[in-house]
Design an enzyme around this catalytic site. Structure first.
Site, short mmCIF file in Angstrom:
data_model
loop_
_atom_site.label_atom_id
_atom_site.label_comp_id
_atom_site.label_asym_id
_atom_site.label_seq_id
_atom_site.Cartn_x
_atom_site.Cartn_y
_atom_site.Cartn_z
N CYS A 227 0.84 -1.22 0.00
CA CYS A 227 0.00 0.00 0.00
C CYS A 227 0.86 1.26 0.00
CB CYS A 227 -0.92 -0.03 1.23
SG CYS A 227 -1.78 1.52 1.53
N CYS A 230 0.13 3.81 2.74
CA CYS A 230 0.60 3.31 4.03
C CYS A 230 2.08 3.65 4.23
CB CYS A 230 0.40 1.80 4.14
SG CYS A 230 -1.32 1.27 4.04
#
Length: 301
Positions: A227, A230
């Site tokens: 991600c 993230c």
């Protein structure tokens, strides 16, 4: 922000077009802040133009301001629900926040209205991540169903346990108000100023119980190695742990702690849950730095 219901004179329409042209020149020269000023002026002159909002949204995307981009894209689509650029910019901004499924929906709509290579390139990346989220959801659907059956079977016992636990919790909180050091063992296990990795539901329950016993806010962060948002937000999460040492910072990778992700019904990463006394009190979905720190400050007191 102008009023889209106001009647626009021909003079203002022409002046807005001039400001838009200046904005496009500024974009071409890489002067993005100057471009937003020109576009804001154009919107004030002609607030009924959907393309002006969508164009400013595209500049906010370049400036890495996804929330502002989404607001402008929403305004553009309210004026013209068939504007491909509005869906495209909103989809790109949602992808920046890690809202993969919403981003995929908007980019598909944009592609169906007016396909271009930019949409196709972003959509391929977004769909990969959206599919990973969907795979997690399908993989644990059976687990959720089994858990629901167990919940039904234990409903009366759980209600009784919750009443008892609430009584005990209130009693302990009353004791804690008399002495802040009510549970030294719980406090010592929480690693003030550090992020605690979570790999199982048992590990999570242990840390949440320790946070409850010491009357602390717990912040549970779900992430994934694949991600992008993230990776962007994780260093901030670590620095916030140092800034707020009395908050319990917990971090779980949805691929490594699958039972934890299933239990919390994770459909998007990054996602942050604010937990106090064993109960979820708020959450943030996406890499929204300002909302994350604002809510930590709000609940940590």
């Amino acid at each position: 922000m102008g009023d889209p219901l106001v009647e626009v004179t021909e003079q203002n329409r022409n002046a807005a077009q001039i400001s838009k042209s200046k904005a496009l020149d500024a974009i071409a020269e890489g002067k993005l802040l100057e471009a937003t000023d020109h576009l804001t002026e154009a919107i004030m002159l002609n607030p009924s133009s959907a393309i002006l909002y969508a164009t400013r949204a595209s500049v906010y995307v370049k400036l890495n301001k996804p929330n502002a981009a989404i607001r402008d894209a929403d305004a553009a689509l309210q004026i013209n629900p068939d504007l491909a650029k509005g869906y495209k910019m909103r989809g790109m901004a949602q992808a920046m926040l890690g809202q993969w499924e919403a981003a995929a929906r908007d980019l598909h709509v944009a592609s169906n209205i007016d396909y271009d290579e930019d949409i196709g390139m972003v959509l391929r990346k977004v769909e990969r991540n959206a599919h990973k989220i969907e795979e997690h959801r399908r993989k644990y659907e059976r687990l959720h169903k089994e858990r629901e059956l167990r919940k039904i079977e234990r409903e009366s016992q759980r209600r009784h346990a919750e009443v008892h636990a609430r009584y005990e919790r209130e009693k302990k909180m009353g004791q804690a108000s008399e002495s802040k050091a009510s549970d030294p063992e719980a406090v010592s296990s929480l690693n003030d100023g550090q992020v605690i990795g979570i790999h199982s539901t048992g590990e999570l329950e242990k840390n949440l119980n320790a946070a409850s016993r010491s009357s602390r806010l717990a912040l549970l962060y779900f992430t994934a190695s694949w991600c992008g948002p993230c990776r962007f937000i994780s260093p901030l999460f670590t620095s916030l742990a140092r800034k707020y040492p009395k908050v319990v910072f917990l971090k779980a990778d949805i691929d490594e702690a699958r039972d934890v992700a299933a239990h919390w019904n994770i459909s998007s990463v990054p996602t942050f849950f604010f937990i106090k006394n064993g109960k979820e009190i708020d959450k943030v979905v996406g890499a929204d730095k300002s909302s994350l720190e604002r809510k930590i400050s709000q609940y940590a007191g």
